[in-house]
Design a protein around this motif. Structure first.
Motif, PDB file in Angstrom:
ATOM      1  N   ASN A 171       0.817  -1.216   0.000  1.00  0.00           N
ATOM      2  CA  ASN A 171       0.000   0.000   0.000  1.00  0.00           C
ATOM      3  C   ASN A 171       0.852   1.268   0.000  1.00  0.00           C
ATOM      4  OD1 ASN A 171      -2.469  -1.500   0.196  1.00  0.00           O
ATOM      5  ND2 ASN A 171      -2.049  -1.806   2.389  1.00  0.00           N
ATOM      6  N   SER A 172       2.096   1.147  -0.322  1.00  0.00           N
ATOM      7  CA  SER A 172       3.006   2.284  -0.278  1.00  0.00           C
ATOM      8  C   SER A 172       2.759   3.258  -1.422  1.00  0.00           C
ATOM      9  CB  SER A 172       4.455   1.791  -0.342  1.00  0.00           C
ATOM     10  OG  SER A 172       5.357   2.861  -0.473  1.00  0.00           O
ATOM     11  N   GLY A 173       3.027   4.527  -1.143  1.00  0.00           N
ATOM     12  CA  GLY A 173       2.985   5.529  -2.206  1.00  0.00           C
ATOM     13  C   GLY A 173       4.083   5.299  -3.229  1.00  0.00           C
ATOM     14  N   TYR A 174       5.097   4.531  -2.852  1.00  0.00           N
ATOM     15  CA  TYR A 174       6.181   4.184  -3.768  1.00  0.00           C
ATOM     16  C   TYR A 174       5.790   3.052  -4.723  1.00  0.00           C
ATOM     17  CZ  TYR A 174       9.602   6.814  -0.955  1.00  0.00           C
ATOM     18  OH  TYR A 174      10.311   7.792  -0.314  1.00  0.00           O
ATOM     19  N   LEU A 175       4.639   2.421  -4.515  1.00  0.00           N
ATOM     20  CA  LEU A 175       4.308   1.208  -5.257  1.00  0.00           C
ATOM     21  C   LEU A 175       4.301   1.406  -6.776  1.00  0.00           C
ATOM     22  CD1 LEU A 175       3.560  -1.761  -5.075  1.00  0.00           C
ATOM     23  CD2 LEU A 175       1.143  -1.068  -4.939  1.00  0.00           C
ATOM     24  N   PRO A 176       3.644   2.453  -7.339  1.00  0.00           N
ATOM     25  CA  PRO A 176       3.665   2.593  -8.811  1.00  0.00           C
ATOM     26  C   PRO A 176       5.078   2.710  -9.373  1.00  0.00           C
ATOM     27  CG  PRO A 176       1.951   3.968  -7.859  1.00  0.00           C
ATOM     28  CD  PRO A 176       2.761   3.466  -6.725  1.00  0.00           C
ATOM     29  N   SER A 177       5.896   3.542  -8.734  1.00  0.00           N
ATOM     30  CA  SER A 177       7.283   3.700  -9.199  1.00  0.00           C
ATOM     31  C   SER A 177       8.061   2.409  -9.022  1.00  0.00           C
ATOM     32  CB  SER A 177       7.972   4.843  -8.440  1.00  0.00           C
ATOM     33  OG  SER A 177       7.323   6.083  -8.695  1.00  0.00           O
ATOM     34  N   SER A 178       7.802   1.699  -7.915  1.00  0.00           N
ATOM     35  CA  SER A 178       8.494   0.427  -7.678  1.00  0.00           C
ATOM     36  C   SER A 178       8.120  -0.596  -8.751  1.00  0.00           C
ATOM     37  CB  SER A 178       8.137  -0.108  -6.288  1.00  0.00           C
ATOM     38  OG  SER A 178       8.585   0.775  -5.281  1.00  0.00           O
ATOM     39  N   LEU A 179       6.836  -0.641  -9.133  1.00  0.00           N
ATOM     40  CA  LEU A 179       6.417  -1.567 -10.180  1.00  0.00           C
ATOM     41  C   LEU A 179       7.060  -1.209 -11.517  1.00  0.00           C
ATOM     42  CD1 LEU A 179       2.615  -1.900  -9.286  1.00  0.00           C
ATOM     43  CD2 LEU A 179       4.355  -3.713  -9.154  1.00  0.00           C
ATOM     44  N   PHE A 180       7.211   0.085 -11.774  1.00  0.00           N
ATOM     45  CA  PHE A 180       7.846   0.520 -13.016  1.00  0.00           C
ATOM     46  C   PHE A 180       9.286   0.042 -13.083  1.00  0.00           C
ATOM     47  CE2 PHE A 180      10.405   3.672 -15.305  1.00  0.00           C
ATOM     48  CZ  PHE A 180       9.799   3.623 -16.555  1.00  0.00           C
ATOM     49  N   TRP A 181      10.048   0.257 -12.002  1.00  0.00           N
ATOM     50  CA  TRP A 181      11.456  -0.150 -12.008  1.00  0.00           C
ATOM     51  C   TRP A 181      11.604  -1.667 -11.908  1.00  0.00           C
ATOM     52  CZ3 TRP A 181      14.313   3.245 -14.014  1.00  0.00           C
ATOM     53  CH2 TRP A 181      14.092   4.607 -13.802  1.00  0.00           C
ATOM     54  N   LEU A 182      10.670  -2.313 -11.253  1.00  0.00           N
ATOM     55  CA  LEU A 182      10.695  -3.765 -11.221  1.00  0.00           C
ATOM     56  C   LEU A 182      10.508  -4.324 -12.635  1.00  0.00           C
ATOM     57  CD1 LEU A 182      10.657  -6.528  -9.833  1.00  0.00           C
ATOM     58  CD2 LEU A 182       8.206  -6.180  -9.393  1.00  0.00           C
ATOM     59  N   GLY A 183       9.535  -3.761 -13.391  1.00  0.00           N
ATOM     60  CA  GLY A 183       9.313  -4.206 -14.771  1.00  0.00           C
ATOM     61  C   GLY A 183      10.532  -3.964 -15.639  1.00  0.00           C
ATOM     62  N   ASN A 184      11.191  -2.829 -15.452  1.00  0.00           N
ATOM     63  CA  ASN A 184      12.391  -2.541 -16.232  1.00  0.00           C
ATOM     64  C   ASN A 184      13.527  -3.504 -15.905  1.00  0.00           C
ATOM     65  OD1 ASN A 184      12.361   0.104 -18.016  1.00  0.00           O
ATOM     66  ND2 ASN A 184      11.062   0.528 -16.239  1.00  0.00           N
ATOM     67  N   ALA A 185      13.689  -3.840 -14.603  1.00  0.00           N
ATOM     68  CA  ALA A 185      14.727  -4.804 -14.230  1.00  0.00           C
ATOM     69  C   ALA A 185      14.413  -6.172 -14.843  1.00  0.00           C
ATOM     70  CB  ALA A 185      14.813  -4.905 -12.711  1.00  0.00           C
ATOM     71  N   GLN A 186      13.132  -6.556 -14.827  1.00  0.00           N
ATOM     72  CA  GLN A 186      12.743  -7.836 -15.430  1.00  0.00           C
ATOM     73  C   GLN A 186      12.966  -7.817 -16.946  1.00  0.00           C
ATOM     74  OE1 GLN A 186       8.778  -7.664 -13.881  1.00  0.00           O
ATOM     75  NE2 GLN A 186       9.222  -9.075 -12.160  1.00  0.00           N
ATOM     76  N   TYR A 187      12.662  -6.693 -17.565  1.00  0.00           N
ATOM     77  CA  TYR A 187      12.893  -6.570 -19.016  1.00  0.00           C
ATOM     78  C   TYR A 187      14.384  -6.707 -19.334  1.00  0.00           C
ATOM     79  CZ  TYR A 187      12.842  -4.544 -23.716  1.00  0.00           C
ATOM     80  OH  TYR A 187      12.995  -4.328 -25.076  1.00  0.00           O
ATOM     81  N   ALA A 188      15.230  -6.040 -18.501  1.00  0.00           N
ATOM     82  CA  ALA A 188      16.679  -6.124 -18.710  1.00  0.00           C
ATOM     83  C   ALA A 188      17.174  -7.554 -18.533  1.00  0.00           C
ATOM     84  CB  ALA A 188      17.394  -5.185 -17.740  1.00  0.00           C
ATOM     85  N   ASN A 189      16.512  -8.307 -17.682  1.00  0.00           N
ATOM     86  CA  ASN A 189      16.880  -9.705 -17.461  1.00  0.00           C
ATOM     87  C   ASN A 189      16.148 -10.650 -18.435  1.00  0.00           C
ATOM     88  OD1 ASN A 189      18.619  -9.142 -15.271  1.00  0.00           O
ATOM     89  ND2 ASN A 189      16.888  -9.100 -13.831  1.00  0.00           N
ATOM     90  N   ARG A 190      15.461 -10.070 -19.418  1.00  0.00           N
ATOM     91  CA  ARG A 190      14.722 -10.807 -20.438  1.00  0.00           C
ATOM     92  C   ARG A 190      13.541 -11.616 -19.869  1.00  0.00           C
ATOM     93  NH1 ARG A 190      19.461 -13.039 -24.583  1.00  0.00           N
ATOM     94  NH2 ARG A 190      20.368 -10.973 -24.991  1.00  0.00           N
TER      95      ARG A 190
END
Length: 260
Positions: A171-190
């Protein structure tokens, strides 16, 4: 014989008278000498009495002087004792003041330490990607630490850090940004399918977030990597409709033109 007798008597009387006169003179002289001796004795006695009186007075004054000196010495000792007590009290007072000052300082330091520890748990307002919200210090630290790892290029560690953050602070206010960077890290890891899940979660929870257009574009990129051109095209078209004024929409037009 008869003629010579009156003369003898006369001579005898004269002699007697002279003897009497001599006796009288001698007695007067003796009496005068006696009177002179008495006066001398009286004078000597008076002098002795004066001397004795003066001696007694001197002795008394000497005793009084000795007592006075003794009293002055006692008074001086008392004064010195009072001064010593005063110095001791002054030193004790100064020590008490130092102790009080140190105690007040320790109390202040303790209060500041308590305040700092409390602030470690008190939420504070932060701004991330244009969004303002309250976040606990530990929450803020966790997000910033994960982002620092991503910026260092360690995408595996970043994926783990952001994945753990999302699980811990759903429920963090950081959640949208965290999901964005999580997706980018996953994309970088293919991990394209995992990345699509993360980006779609962002769009679902915060469609008006500043990172939402980029997340939609990233979904299309993942779909293109998965060779799903149809899905990628639809995602790009939806992006241009939902966020027409965004830089991501301009990029989507270019991608559509190249997409086969």
């Amino acid at each position: 014989m008869a003629g010579h007798q009156p003369q003898r008597w006369l001579r005898t009387g004269v002699a007697r008278a002279a003897a009497a006169a001599l006796l009288l003179v001698a007695g007067g002289a003796a009496q005068a000498g006696l009177f002179d001796d008495d006066e001398a004795r009286r004078a000597i006695l008076e002098i002795r009495q004066h001397i004795d009186s003066n001696t007694q007075q001197i002795t008394r004054l000497s005793g009084e002087n000795t007592e006075l000196r003794r009293s002055l010495l006692t008074l001086q000792n008392q004064i010195e004792a009072l001064r010593a007590d005063q110095a001791t009290m002054r030193g004790a007072n100064e020590q008490l003041q130092r102790d009080l000052s140190e105690a007040q300082k320790r109390q202040k330091d303790m209060a500041q330490g308590v305040d700092e520890r409390l602030r470690q748990f008190e939420p504070a307002q932060v701004t991330v990607d244009g969004a303002q919200f309250n976040a606990a210090p530990a929450e803020k630290h966790g997000y910033e630490a994960a982002l620092a790892v991503f910026r260092q290029g360690d995408f595996n560690a970043a994926q783990n850090a952001f994945g753990a953050f999302v699980q811990k602070y759903p429920n963090s206010g950081y959640l949208p940004s965290s999901l964005f960077w999580l997706g980018n890290a996953q994309y970088a890891n293919r991990g394209y399918k995992e990345a699509i899940v993360s980006f779609k979660a962002l769009l679902t929870q915060a469609p008006n977030h500043a990172r939402a257009p980029e997340a939609a574009l990233a979904i299309a990129n993942c779909q293109a990597e998965l060779k799903d051109s149809k899905a990628a095209r639809k995602t790009l078209e939806d992006l241009m409709k939902a966020y027409p004024q965004s830089e991501a929409a301009s990029a989507a037009r270019e991608r559509l033109a190249r997409l086969k």
